[in-house]
Design a protein around this motif. Structure first.
Motif, PDB file in Angstrom:
ATOM      1  N   ALA A  21       0.827  -1.210   0.000  1.00 16.13           N
ATOM      2  CA  ALA A  21       0.000   0.000   0.000  1.00 16.13           C
ATOM      3  C   ALA A  21       0.861   1.260   0.000  1.00 16.13           C
ATOM      4  N   ARG A  22       2.011   1.193   0.649  1.00 12.85           N
ATOM      5  CA  ARG A  22       2.918   2.341   0.672  1.00 12.85           C
ATOM      6  C   ARG A  22       3.556   2.562  -0.700  1.00 12.85           C
ATOM      7  N   HIS A  23       3.815   1.469  -1.404  1.00 15.13           N
ATOM      8  CA  HIS A  23       4.471   1.564  -2.718  1.00 15.13           C
ATOM      9  C   HIS A  23       3.492   1.808  -3.859  1.00 15.13           C
ATOM     10  N   ALA A  24       2.231   1.496  -3.638  1.00 16.85           N
ATOM     11  CA  ALA A  24       1.201   1.712  -4.658  1.00 16.85           C
ATOM     12  C   ALA A  24       0.003   2.396  -4.002  1.00 16.85           C
ATOM     13  N   PRO A  25       0.200   3.609  -3.464  1.00 16.22           N
ATOM     14  CA  PRO A  25      -0.874   4.245  -2.694  1.00 16.22           C
ATOM     15  C   PRO A  25      -2.131   4.542  -3.502  1.00 16.22           C
ATOM     16  N   GLY A 150      -2.843  -9.606  -0.133  1.00 14.77           N
ATOM     17  CA  GLY A 150      -2.393 -10.109   1.157  1.00 14.77           C
ATOM     18  C   GLY A 150      -1.511 -11.331   1.057  1.00 14.77           C
ATOM     19  N   VAL A 151      -1.914 -12.290   0.241  1.00 18.51           N
ATOM     20  CA  VAL A 151      -1.151 -13.531   0.101  1.00 18.51           C
ATOM     21  C   VAL A 151       0.177 -13.277  -0.629  1.00 18.51           C
ATOM     22  N   THR A 152       0.129 -12.510  -1.704  1.00 21.58           N
ATOM     23  CA  THR A 152       1.332 -12.268  -2.491  1.00 21.58           C
ATOM     24  C   THR A 152       2.394 -11.512  -1.700  1.00 21.58           C
ATOM     25  N   THR A 153       1.964 -10.534  -0.907  1.00 25.13           N
ATOM     26  CA  THR A 153       2.931  -9.734  -0.156  1.00 25.13           C
ATOM     27  C   THR A 153       3.133 -10.253   1.267  1.00 25.13           C
TER      28      THR A 153
END
Length: 166
Positions: A21-25, A150-153
């Motif tokens: 979320a920080r990298h793709a806000p 969620g699963v990927t990250t």
């Protein structure tokens, strides 16, 4: 029995890969807006059952943590949450409308098994008016998208408190 060394190794394996979320806000903000739009008009406890079931299927520990806590905060019983992974064998815990939503959730989530069967769709359509059914389908699609983030990250479960944003 799990040793302290095994626990540390397991915890290290479960560390988040990245704070997406920080990298793709802008994507995160769009997901929040989509989630809000998709869940309009749906009963909160039913919605949480759908989110929990999709998250169980997708093995998303972060979303399971979040939505079980939100379900409890919304008045859902522990028993119904626990039985959800075996809903087909525990049908008496749920209303026919909830069962139709749960079954539709499984069909939409596990598309690798084929298309959503007509019988599953028709059962849901018998319990939901078209606008509500459209919202339900949207909510199922959105929780599946959240699960994939969620699963990927490898978002870590266990820190969410009801009422927090995702």
């Amino acid at each position: 029995m799990t040793t302290a060394e095994e626990t540390v190794e397991y915890a290290a394996e479960q560390a988040p890969r990245m704070p997406w979320a920080r990298h793709a806000p802008e994507v995160y903000k769009a997901m929040i807006r989509l989630d809000t739009a998709a869940t309009q008009g749906l009963e909160p406890r039913l919605l949480e059952l759908v989110k929990i079931r999709a998250s169980q299927i997708n093995h998303c520990g972060f979303c399971l943590d979040m939505h079980t806590k939100d379900a409890l905060a919304a008045g859902e019983s522990v028993e119904r949450i626990v039985q959800l992974s075996a809903w087909a064998e525990s049908r008496h815990f749920y209303t026919d409308k909830e069962l139709a939503a749960i079954e539709l959730t499984e069909a939409v989530t596990v598309l690798t098994d084929g298309f959503v069967p007509d019988a599953v769709y028709e059962k849901a359509a018998a319990h939901f008016e078209e606008a509500e059914l459209a919202q339900l389908i949207a909510a199922i699609a959105v929780i599946n998208a959240w699960n994939r983030f969620g699963v990927t990250t490898r978002m870590a479960p266990g820190h969410y408190q009801p009422g927090q944003h995702k």
